[in-house]
Design a protein around this motif. Sequence first.
Motif, PDB file in Angstrom:
ATOM      1  N   ALA A  52       0.844  -1.194   0.000  1.00  0.00           N
ATOM      2  CA  ALA A  52       0.000   0.000   0.000  1.00  0.00           C
ATOM      3  C   ALA A  52       0.879   1.244   0.000  1.00  0.00           C
ATOM      4  CB  ALA A  52      -0.896   0.003   1.228  1.00  0.00           C
ATOM      5  N   THR A  53       0.408   2.294  -0.649  1.00  0.00           N
ATOM      6  CA  THR A  53       1.047   3.604  -0.531  1.00  0.00           C
ATOM      7  C   THR A  53       0.532   4.249   0.752  1.00  0.00           C
ATOM      8  OG1 THR A  53       1.222   3.867  -2.932  1.00  0.00           O
ATOM      9  CG2 THR A  53       1.348   5.866  -1.588  1.00  0.00           C
ATOM     10  N   LEU A  54       1.435   4.527   1.660  1.00  0.00           N
ATOM     11  CA  LEU A  54       1.070   4.982   2.997  1.00  0.00           C
ATOM     12  C   LEU A  54       1.196   6.495   3.116  1.00  0.00           C
ATOM     13  CD1 LEU A  54       2.875   2.065   4.836  1.00  0.00           C
ATOM     14  CD2 LEU A  54       0.429   2.250   4.320  1.00  0.00           C
ATOM     15  N   ASP A  55       0.750   7.023   4.251  1.00  0.00           N
ATOM     16  CA  ASP A  55       0.714   8.471   4.439  1.00  0.00           C
ATOM     17  C   ASP A  55       2.108   9.085   4.408  1.00  0.00           C
ATOM     18  OD1 ASP A  55      -2.045   8.784   4.656  1.00  0.00           O
ATOM     19  OD2 ASP A  55      -2.033   8.322   6.795  1.00  0.00           O
ATOM     20  N   ALA A  56       2.236  10.192   3.678  1.00  0.00           N
ATOM     21  CA  ALA A  56       3.507  10.919   3.623  1.00  0.00           C
ATOM     22  C   ALA A  56       3.677  11.852   4.807  1.00  0.00           C
ATOM     23  CB  ALA A  56       3.597  11.711   2.316  1.00  0.00           C
ATOM     24  N   SER A  57       2.569  12.286   5.398  1.00  0.00           N
ATOM     25  CA  SER A  57       2.611  13.163   6.564  1.00  0.00           C
ATOM     26  C   SER A  57       1.346  12.941   7.388  1.00  0.00           C
ATOM     27  CB  SER A  57       2.721  14.632   6.146  1.00  0.00           C
ATOM     28  OG  SER A  57       1.607  14.997   5.351  1.00  0.00           O
ATOM     29  N   TYR A  58       1.386  13.400   8.625  1.00  0.00           N
ATOM     30  CA  TYR A  58       0.253  13.145   9.522  1.00  0.00           C
ATOM     31  C   TYR A  58      -0.874  14.147   9.317  1.00  0.00           C
ATOM     32  CZ  TYR A  58      -2.613  13.018  13.707  1.00  0.00           C
ATOM     33  OH  TYR A  58      -3.675  12.963  14.573  1.00  0.00           O
ATOM     34  N   ALA A  59      -2.091  13.617   9.275  1.00  0.00           N
ATOM     35  CA  ALA A  59      -3.307  14.417   9.397  1.00  0.00           C
ATOM     36  C   ALA A  59      -4.289  13.605  10.223  1.00  0.00           C
ATOM     37  CB  ALA A  59      -3.892  14.753   8.030  1.00  0.00           C
ATOM     38  N   ALA A  60      -4.928  14.217  11.186  1.00  0.00           N
ATOM     39  CA  ALA A  60      -5.829  13.501  12.093  1.00  0.00           C
ATOM     40  C   ALA A  60      -7.018  12.880  11.379  1.00  0.00           C
ATOM     41  CB  ALA A  60      -6.319  14.454  13.188  1.00  0.00           C
ATOM     42  N   THR A  61      -7.317  13.370  10.188  1.00  0.00           N
ATOM     43  CA  THR A  61      -8.464  12.862   9.426  1.00  0.00           C
ATOM     44  C   THR A  61      -8.041  11.949   8.288  1.00  0.00           C
ATOM     45  OG1 THR A  61      -8.415  14.843   8.025  1.00  0.00           O
ATOM     46  CG2 THR A  61      -9.870  14.886   9.957  1.00  0.00           C
ATOM     47  N   ASP A  62      -6.783  11.466   8.324  1.00  0.00           N
ATOM     48  CA  ASP A  62      -6.252  10.711   7.190  1.00  0.00           C
ATOM     49  C   ASP A  62      -5.439   9.500   7.641  1.00  0.00           C
ATOM     50  OD1 ASP A  62      -5.564  10.062   4.565  1.00  0.00           O
ATOM     51  OD2 ASP A  62      -3.800  11.360   4.585  1.00  0.00           O
ATOM     52  N   PRO A  63      -6.052   8.530   8.356  1.00  0.00           N
ATOM     53  CA  PRO A  63      -5.308   7.320   8.699  1.00  0.00           C
ATOM     54  C   PRO A  63      -5.119   6.441   7.457  1.00  0.00           C
ATOM     55  CG  PRO A  63      -7.588   7.053   9.324  1.00  0.00           C
ATOM     56  CD  PRO A  63      -7.438   8.475   8.833  1.00  0.00           C
ATOM     57  N   ASP A  64      -4.308   5.421   7.598  1.00  0.00           N
ATOM     58  CA  ASP A  64      -4.126   4.480   6.488  1.00  0.00           C
ATOM     59  C   ASP A  64      -5.224   3.421   6.459  1.00  0.00           C
ATOM     60  OD1 ASP A  64      -1.615   5.269   5.089  1.00  0.00           O
ATOM     61  OD2 ASP A  64      -0.825   5.103   7.125  1.00  0.00           O
ATOM     62  N   ILE A  65      -5.778   3.093   7.619  1.00  0.00           N
ATOM     63  CA  ILE A  65      -6.882   2.134   7.692  1.00  0.00           C
ATOM     64  C   ILE A  65      -7.708   2.468   8.935  1.00  0.00           C
ATOM     65  CG2 ILE A  65      -5.534   0.408   8.968  1.00  0.00           C
ATOM     66  CD1 ILE A  65      -7.062  -1.764   7.352  1.00  0.00           C
ATOM     67  N   SER A  66      -9.020   2.276   8.846  1.00  0.00           N
ATOM     68  CA  SER A  66      -9.899   2.565   9.980  1.00  0.00           C
ATOM     69  C   SER A  66     -10.942   1.454  10.112  1.00  0.00           C
ATOM     70  CB  SER A  66     -10.604   3.911   9.802  1.00  0.00           C
ATOM     71  OG  SER A  66     -11.512   3.858   8.704  1.00  0.00           O
ATOM     72  N   ILE A  67     -11.347   1.212  11.359  1.00  0.00           N
ATOM     73  CA  ILE A  67     -12.428   0.267  11.664  1.00  0.00           C
ATOM     74  C   ILE A  67     -13.442   0.989  12.528  1.00  0.00           C
ATOM     75  CG2 ILE A  67     -13.074  -1.919  12.739  1.00  0.00           C
ATOM     76  CD1 ILE A  67     -10.260  -2.898  12.361  1.00  0.00           C
ATOM     77  N   ASP A  68     -14.689   0.971  12.123  1.00  0.00           N
ATOM     78  CA  ASP A  68     -15.785   1.499  12.937  1.00  0.00           C
ATOM     79  C   ASP A  68     -16.532   0.350  13.593  1.00  0.00           C
ATOM     80  OD1 ASP A  68     -15.435   4.182  12.711  1.00  0.00           O
ATOM     81  OD2 ASP A  68     -17.029   4.519  11.247  1.00  0.00           O
ATOM     82  N   ILE A  69     -16.767   0.490  14.909  1.00  0.00           N
ATOM     83  CA  ILE A  69     -17.540  -0.496  15.667  1.00  0.00           C
ATOM     84  C   ILE A  69     -18.891   0.126  15.958  1.00  0.00           C
ATOM     85  CG2 ILE A  69     -17.643  -1.904  17.745  1.00  0.00           C
ATOM     86  CD1 ILE A  69     -14.316  -0.408  16.853  1.00  0.00           C
ATOM     87  N   SER A  70     -19.940  -0.512  15.474  1.00  0.00           N
ATOM     88  CA  SER A  70     -21.279   0.068  15.565  1.00  0.00           C
ATOM     89  C   SER A  70     -21.874  -0.105  16.954  1.00  0.00           C
ATOM     90  CB  SER A  70     -22.199  -0.561  14.515  1.00  0.00           C
ATOM     91  OG  SER A  70     -22.297  -1.954  14.716  1.00  0.00           O
ATOM     92  N   ASP A  71     -22.886   0.684  17.250  1.00  0.00           N
ATOM     93  CA  ASP A  71     -23.605   0.600  18.518  1.00  0.00           C
ATOM     94  C   ASP A  71     -24.152  -0.815  18.708  1.00  0.00           C
ATOM     95  OD1 ASP A  71     -24.765   1.501  20.887  1.00  0.00           O
ATOM     96  OD2 ASP A  71     -26.660   1.946  19.880  1.00  0.00           O
ATOM     97  N   GLY A  72     -23.970  -1.371  19.906  1.00  0.00           N
ATOM     98  CA  GLY A  72     -24.438  -2.722  20.192  1.00  0.00           C
ATOM     99  C   GLY A  72     -23.404  -3.802  19.950  1.00  0.00           C
ATOM    100  N   ARG A  73     -22.241  -3.431  19.403  1.00  0.00           N
ATOM    101  CA  ARG A  73     -21.172  -4.388  19.146  1.00  0.00           C
ATOM    102  C   ARG A  73     -19.912  -3.956  19.897  1.00  0.00           C
ATOM    103  NH1 ARG A  73     -22.881  -8.978  17.330  1.00  0.00           N
ATOM    104  NH2 ARG A  73     -20.899  -9.382  16.264  1.00  0.00           N
ATOM    105  N   LEU A  74     -18.960  -4.869  20.041  1.00  0.00           N
ATOM    106  CA  LEU A  74     -17.663  -4.546  20.615  1.00  0.00           C
ATOM    107  C   LEU A  74     -16.602  -5.402  19.952  1.00  0.00           C
ATOM    108  CD1 LEU A  74     -16.724  -7.031  22.710  1.00  0.00           C
ATOM    109  CD2 LEU A  74     -18.491  -5.993  24.135  1.00  0.00           C
ATOM    110  N   ILE A  75     -15.364  -4.906  19.986  1.00  0.00           N
ATOM    111  CA  ILE A  75     -14.246  -5.701  19.492  1.00  0.00           C
ATOM    112  C   ILE A  75     -13.114  -5.670  20.501  1.00  0.00           C
ATOM    113  CG2 ILE A  75     -14.857  -5.151  17.093  1.00  0.00           C
ATOM    114  CD1 ILE A  75     -12.167  -3.561  16.967  1.00  0.00           C
TER     115      ILE A  75
END
Length: 215
Positions: A52-75
């Motif tokens: 994968a081409t990864l981030d060149a610099s940091y931005a709080a709104t620009d991760p390389d991968i994200s997981i959302d856990i919905s209401d009623g679930r946990l991981i």
Amino acid sequence: MSLKALQDGTSGTYIDVKVSKDGFLLTQDYVQAQVIKGNVYHAYFGSATTPATLDASYAATDPDISIDISDGRLILPLRIVVVMEAYGTTALFETFCLCSRTLAAASAGTAFVPINMRTRTGGGSNCSVYTAPTVTDGNTTGAFELFRNTQAKAVTIATAIDTSTWQHNVTEWNYLKDAPAPVLEGNASLQIWAICQAATGYISIYWLELGENDI
């Protein structure tokens, strides 16, 4: 006379407890049992010989991968691996994982369908996974970093005769050696950055997913 125990997932079914020939109680590793039940999932960014081409610099709104856990679930995160293949010309490299009570709510990027580690009969994940997403800033109340690794001199060693010092290019977090594992209860998100100018690499995430009342 036999010893019986309540069968998992039932309210009144009792089964025989198993013991070894010399009388020791036989038990199963909890996570492996959850794999068998179809509750462990995997997601990745970069595969085979295509990093994968990864981030060149940091931005709080620009991760390389994200997981959302919905209401009623946990991981429970089980294992996260960041493997760098190449760095750019800027010396600094850093990778870290943010756990947040705020959904990433990706508005861009590529949706990834989580892979069940029980390959045939496991069900689908209720988590939303995106690679190279644009997300909501997760640095909100209660957010914390699960791990961080930095290198002040990140060098790509392309040949066996390169005179540069060897670079440790693998960052791994796992619940066994880096305990405790957090319980990310929805709504929540897990986001990972791997940052270096012109960097490429691979990110893998494994997690146990349950209903909020299952533990």
